[in-house]
Scaffold this active site. Structure first.
Site, PDB file in Angstrom:
ATOM      1  CB  THR A  45      44.480  73.953  20.007  1.00  0.00           C
ATOM      2  OG1 THR A  45      44.239  73.002  21.038  1.00  0.00           O
ATOM      3  CG2 THR A  45      43.555  73.677  18.852  1.00  0.00           C
ATOM      4  CB  SER A  52      49.166  74.713  27.652  1.00  0.00           C
ATOM      5  OG  SER A  52      47.795  74.537  27.853  1.00  0.00           O
ATOM      6  CB  SER A  53      47.763  69.316  29.299  1.00  0.00           C
ATOM      7  OG  SER A  53      46.627  69.790  28.675  1.00  0.00           O
ATOM      8  CG  ASP A  94      43.820  72.359  27.896  1.00  0.00           C
ATOM      9  OD1 ASP A  94      42.702  72.830  27.599  1.00  0.00           O
ATOM     10  OD2 ASP A  94      44.232  71.258  27.463  1.00  0.00           O
TER      11      ASP A  94
HETATM   12  N1  ASP Z   1      45.283  71.022  24.945  1.00  0.00           N
HETATM   13  C1  ASP Z   1      45.471  72.310  24.274  1.00  0.00           C
HETATM   14  C2  ASP Z   1      46.531  73.083  25.028  1.00  0.00           C
HETATM   15  O1  ASP Z   1      46.262  73.628  26.056  1.00  0.00           O
HETATM   16  C3  ASP Z   1      44.180  73.061  24.216  1.00  0.00           C
HETATM   17  C4  ASP Z   1      44.220  74.371  23.465  1.00  0.00           C
HETATM   18  O2  ASP Z   1      45.230  74.945  23.115  1.00  0.00           O
HETATM   19  O3  ASP Z   1      43.097  74.901  23.230  1.00  0.00           O
HETATM   20  O4  ASP Z   1      47.650  73.125  24.590  1.00  0.00           O
END
Ligand code: ASP
Length: 338
Positions: free
Chosen positions: A14, A60-61, A92
């Site tokens: 993010t 990162s998902s 994540d």
């Molecule tokens: N979906 C994002 C990730 O893990 C969430 C974040 O960075 O807070 O890449």
């Protein structure tokens, strides 16, 4: 005196995203450009830094063990040129990557700090600025020679951290081990908790693709459901049990676990509770699991247990040795009473 130089490895998350038509998406080049424009990042109070962005940047998902290898290799290739590393990463799966890297990097004598943010740096109420600035100061002025995770106002051992909220600024906690550092007006590192510098040199164990899975016990789970989870081919599983490590004492269910263990599947017992440890001798329901060949994960986070399985099963070790090492504290990831 030469200024400390830090390598920032930007993997995605993010922190460097911008809102697109389908929600937040990584924006290549944005993070380094924005940091270059913000005067605080060139302040003399901070170390010199160089940013290396991965291509592609990932939410990162979408990460897998291949990305843990890429991060490990990026650190090893630059190890002699920098005083420490910041891994900018999505929240994540940050606890998984930090845990994996803690096992993969043996003989680590320089700080590696994972960080990220809940709100992108592009937005006004972002937590990115504070997390990045403090990570830079931690690595330069308060080095902890471990794989750590900094978020909110606490520095954690990476393999003890877990994501606890999708909304709060304090996104991570370390339920079974105190923070290594607390950051307020002052930065305080608890040196008694920091592991001694291990004997070098740095060595990277590249994790492969063992067949590893994650199973959560629930009221009503049946032997046939469990059997499907544990079907061949499988090398290891984290079994999320109740409380102190308990699962239904159903003979058919225990028979499925025993058959899988005898086939060589390493099944690690982790509690579904956020805090506390597995004690398989505490209840008859736990003893049944031990008799079926399930090994205790003690107070490891599920992230640490899963990545430890990846790490051990990627080496040329027989399954008896993998089972033994699951219960040995390799990188500060578990506490065992003497
Ligand atoms: N979906 C994002 C990730 O893990 C969430 C974040 O960075 O807070 O890449």
């Amino acid at each position: 005196m030469a200024r400390t130089t830090i390598c920032i490895l930007h993997t995605g998350g993010t922190i460097g995203m911008r809102r697109g038509p389908r929600g937040y998406e990584p924006d290549p080049g944005f993070l380094s450009a924005r940091m270059g424009e913000m005067p605080e990042f060139s302040s003399a109070a901070l170390p010199a830094w160089k940013l290396h962005a991965f291509d592609p940047l990932l939410d990162s998902s979408n990460m897998t063990a291949a990305d843990w290898r890429a991060i490990g290799n990026a650190i090893v290739e630059r190890y002699d040129d920098f005083d420490g590393f910041i891994v900018v990463h999505g929240t994540d799966t940050m606890a998984y990557s930090a845990s994996a890297l803690s096992f993969m990097l043996e003989g680590l004598a320089k700080p590696v700090v994972f960080t990220g943010s809940q709100i992108p740096l592009a937005e006004v109420r972002s937590d990115a600025r504070e997390n990045l600035i403090t990570s830079l100061q931690l690595v330069a002025d308060h080095p902890v020679p471990e794989v750590c995770l900094y978020f909110g106002d606490r520095l954690f051992r990476g393999n003890r951290a877990t994501k606890v909220t999708s909304k709060g600024y304090r996104a991570f906690d370390s339920p079974n081990f105190p923070p290594l550092g607390r950051i307020g007006v002052d930065i305080t590192i608890d040196r008694d908790l920091v592991r001694p510098v291990p004997p070098g040199p740095l060595r990277l164990t590249e994790v492969g693709q063992p067949e590893v899975t994650d199973i959560r016990v629930f009221p009503g789970i049946t032997a046939s459901m469990l059997a499907r989870f544990l079907e061949h081919p499988l090398d290891g599983a984290v079994l999320h049990t109740y409380g102190a490590g308990n699962a239904p004492e159903h003979p058919e269910l225990l028979a499925v676990l025993r058959e899988a263990s005898e086939r060589g599947v390493v099944i690690v017992n982790c509690t579904q509770c956020l805090a506390g440890s597995v004690d398989m001798q505490g209840y008859a329901t736990g003893s049944g699991l031990a008799e079926a060949g399930v090994v205790s994960g003690f107070d490891m986070t599920p992230e640490a247990a899963l990545t430890k399985l990846f790490f051990l099963l990627s080496q040329n070790l027989d399954r008896t040795e993998v089972r033994r090492l699951i219960g040995v504290d390799l990188r500060g990831e578990l506490t065992r009473k003497a």
